[in-house]
Design a protein around this motif. Structure first.
Motif, short mmCIF file in Angstrom:
data_model
loop_
_atom_site.label_atom_id
_atom_site.label_comp_id
_atom_site.label_asym_id
_atom_site.label_seq_id
_atom_site.Cartn_x
_atom_site.Cartn_y
_atom_site.Cartn_z
N MET A 1 99.95 -11.27 -57.10
CA MET A 1 101.33 -10.82 -56.97
C MET A 1 101.72 -10.79 -55.49
O MET A 1 100.98 -10.27 -54.66
N ARG A 2 102.92 -11.32 -55.19
CA ARG A 2 103.38 -11.39 -53.80
C ARG A 2 104.79 -10.81 -53.70
O ARG A 2 105.57 -10.84 -54.65
N LEU A 3 105.09 -10.32 -52.51
CA LEU A 3 106.40 -9.73 -52.25
C LEU A 3 106.85 -10.18 -50.87
O LEU A 3 106.12 -10.03 -49.89
N PHE A 4 108.02 -10.80 -50.78
CA PHE A 4 108.52 -11.39 -49.53
C PHE A 4 107.54 -12.42 -48.98
O PHE A 4 107.38 -12.55 -47.77
N GLY A 5 106.85 -13.12 -49.89
CA GLY A 5 105.93 -14.17 -49.49
C GLY A 5 104.61 -13.67 -48.96
O GLY A 5 103.81 -14.45 -48.43
N MET A 6 104.35 -12.35 -49.08
CA MET A 6 103.11 -11.76 -48.57
C MET A 6 102.38 -11.05 -49.70
O MET A 6 102.99 -10.76 -50.75
N PRO A 7 101.11 -10.75 -49.52
CA PRO A 7 100.43 -9.90 -50.49
C PRO A 7 101.22 -8.61 -50.67
O PRO A 7 101.76 -8.06 -49.71
N VAL A 8 101.29 -8.13 -51.91
CA VAL A 8 102.21 -7.04 -52.21
C VAL A 8 101.93 -5.78 -51.40
O VAL A 8 102.85 -5.04 -51.04
N GLU A 9 100.64 -5.50 -51.07
CA GLU A 9 100.32 -4.30 -50.29
C GLU A 9 100.94 -4.36 -48.90
O GLU A 9 101.21 -3.32 -48.28
N LYS A 10 101.17 -5.56 -48.38
CA LYS A 10 101.85 -5.71 -47.09
C LYS A 10 103.36 -5.87 -47.26
O LYS A 10 104.15 -5.28 -46.53
N GLY A 11 103.75 -6.68 -48.23
CA GLY A 11 105.17 -6.94 -48.43
C GLY A 11 105.98 -5.71 -48.79
O GLY A 11 107.15 -5.61 -48.44
N VAL B 1 117.39 -7.77 -53.03
CA VAL B 1 115.92 -7.75 -52.91
C VAL B 1 115.31 -6.40 -53.28
O VAL B 1 114.09 -6.24 -53.22
N LEU B 2 116.14 -5.43 -53.66
CA LEU B 2 115.62 -4.12 -54.05
C LEU B 2 115.15 -4.17 -55.50
O LEU B 2 115.95 -4.17 -56.42
N LYS B 3 113.86 -4.23 -55.69
CA LYS B 3 113.32 -4.26 -57.05
C LYS B 3 112.11 -3.34 -57.14
O LYS B 3 111.42 -3.09 -56.15
N THR B 4 111.86 -2.85 -58.33
CA THR B 4 110.73 -1.97 -58.55
C THR B 4 109.51 -2.76 -58.99
O THR B 4 109.64 -3.88 -59.49
N PRO B 5 108.31 -2.21 -58.83
CA PRO B 5 107.10 -2.92 -59.25
C PRO B 5 106.96 -2.91 -60.77
O PRO B 5 107.65 -2.13 -61.45
N PRO B 6 106.11 -3.75 -61.33
CA PRO B 6 105.83 -3.71 -62.76
C PRO B 6 105.32 -2.32 -63.15
O PRO B 6 104.70 -1.63 -62.35
#
Length: 414
Positions: A1-11, A187-192
């Motif tokens: 899973m990625r967020l803003f093109g980065m691993p989610v823990e960073k994104g 771009v404001l979205k919640t995680p699964p």
């Protein structure tokens, strides 16, 4: 899973500054004192009347925020942010119409206030779900935007008013804020629902035994009423200080309008720092201790202002820095405490219920400050009730927050 093109823990960390920018736009309401003197001259109104649009906005803010919390999951964070941003911008734009106090109270207070209330809780709910492992610092960093807003918007508003007048300033701000909020809403979205940070393993058994799951349960707990009363007192003095800072500086300390506007920007820094500090402090120690520290600062500031007069610039600066710092703290203490005590999954609903205290404090503080100025001819008398309420707040924190917010509960909930 990625967020803003980065691993989610960073994104996920990028969502904090984006949420803070949204709140920065909304936080322009804290620059209302810059509008007051020009509006008093333009509309021929007194101090109580010039606080009315600000007061109504804060009430609408407090009413709509909890209602919105029940619809975030249904309509999505992006849609609600966009709708609220458009409504807020429309309220600003309509405030430029050539009318009277009643029209301004409706356009700025009711319409713009509704937009602020709709949007405000969304970034906090999104951040809370992305940072279950760092709730205090993440929420504190996000709400910095609301408190830090006057640092940018107060001098901006003063410059625009000097250049274009009050009415055109409303139009410029309304259009600008609408465009910014609409852009960030995408771009404001919640995680699964089943997502959690890597290597984070909360104690499910303990959390289940200490967390409540809905607003009905919250209303049955002494902890809620202790938090609600303390939050009301904290916002009473803080929002009143925000509303009167610029005119008070001009009338009592005898600063010119430009310098007074500059002090509002300075105080915004302390508002923001208070959110960050008390977010960390509440998470690290306890809501009870955070409340006691906050009310102690209000008590010191109130006693200082009772002795303020012409030329006592240092007294004014220190006292109002403490007022803003303490008030900013409550915008972190209350949501962090809600996350600690109640289910993070229902945070938007739960904090919405708690947030009604904000509206109660706004109504009492701003109206009383204006009425005192009109009756006694000075804002100084207002600091007698803030002194008494600070003492009451300390007592409430000691006795009403003690049982529910023990150190063992805090450590277990975290």
């Amino acid at each position: 899973m990625r967020l803003f093109g980065m691993p989610v823990e960073k994104g996920r960390w990028l969502l904090i500054p984006l949420g803070a920018i949204v709140l920065l736009c909304l936080g322009t309401v804290y620059s209302w004192s810059i509008f007051r003197k020009p509006l008093e001259k333009l509309l021929n109104i007194n101090a109580t009347e010039s606080l009315l649009p600000f007061t109504v906005l804060l009430i609408m803010f407090a009413i709509l925020m909890p209602i919105t919390g029940f619809y975030i999951n249904r309509f999505g964070s992006r849609t609600i942010t966009a709708v609220g941003g458009v409504i807020m911008g429309l309220g600003y734009i309509l405030s430029s119409l050539d009318g009277n106090l009643q029209l301004l109270t409706f356009t700025y207070g009711a319409i713009a206030g509704a937009g602020v209330g709709i949007v405000y809780g969304v970034p906090l709910a999104v951040i809370a779900k992305w940072f279950p492992d760092k709730k205090g610092i993440a929420v504190g960093l996000t709400v910095i935007g609301f408190g830090l807003s006057p640092l940018i918007t107060a001098p901006l508003t003063k410059t625009l008013i000097d250049a274009y007048g009050v009415r055109q300033t409303f139009v410029i701000l309304g259009i600008t804020f609408t465009l910014i909020i609409l852009a960030i809403a995408t771009v404001l979205k919640t995680p699964p629902p089943d997502w959690k940070p890597a290597n984070w393993n909360p104690n499910v058994a303990v959390s289940g035994s200490t967390a409540l799951t809905n607003s009905e349960t919250i209303l049955q707990t002494p902890a809620f009423y202790g938090l609600w009363l303390c939050y009301t007192i904290g916002t009473f003095s803080g929002l009143a200080a925000i509303g009167i800072s610029s005119p008070l500086a001009q009338e009592i300390i005898k600063l010119d309008a430009t310098t007074a506007a500059g002090t509002v920007s300075l105080f915004a820094v302390f508002n923001a720092l208070g959110r960050l500090f008390f977010g960390w402090f509440t998470d690290r120690f306890s809501p009870k201790l955070a409340a006691i520290v906050s009310f102690t600062l209000v008590l010191i500031a109130s006693l200082m202002m009772l002795k303020a007069g012409q030329g006592t610039v240092a007294t004014y600066l220190i006292a109002f820095a403490l007022f803003y710092f303490s008030f900013g703290g409550w915008l972190a203490i209350a949501p962090t405490t809600t996350l600690i005590l109640f289910s993070a999954a229902d945070y938007a609903k739960n904090y919405g219920v708690v947030f009604t205290a904000y509206g109660a404090g706004a109504l009492g503080g701003t109206l009383l400050a204006g009425r005192i100025r009109d009756i006694f001819g000075s804002y100084t008398v207002f600091f007698y009730p803030t002194t008494a309420l600070a003492i009451l707040g300390i007592v409430l924190a000691v006795f009403m927050l003690k049982r529910s917010f023990s150190s063992s509960t805090i450590s277990q909930a975290n």
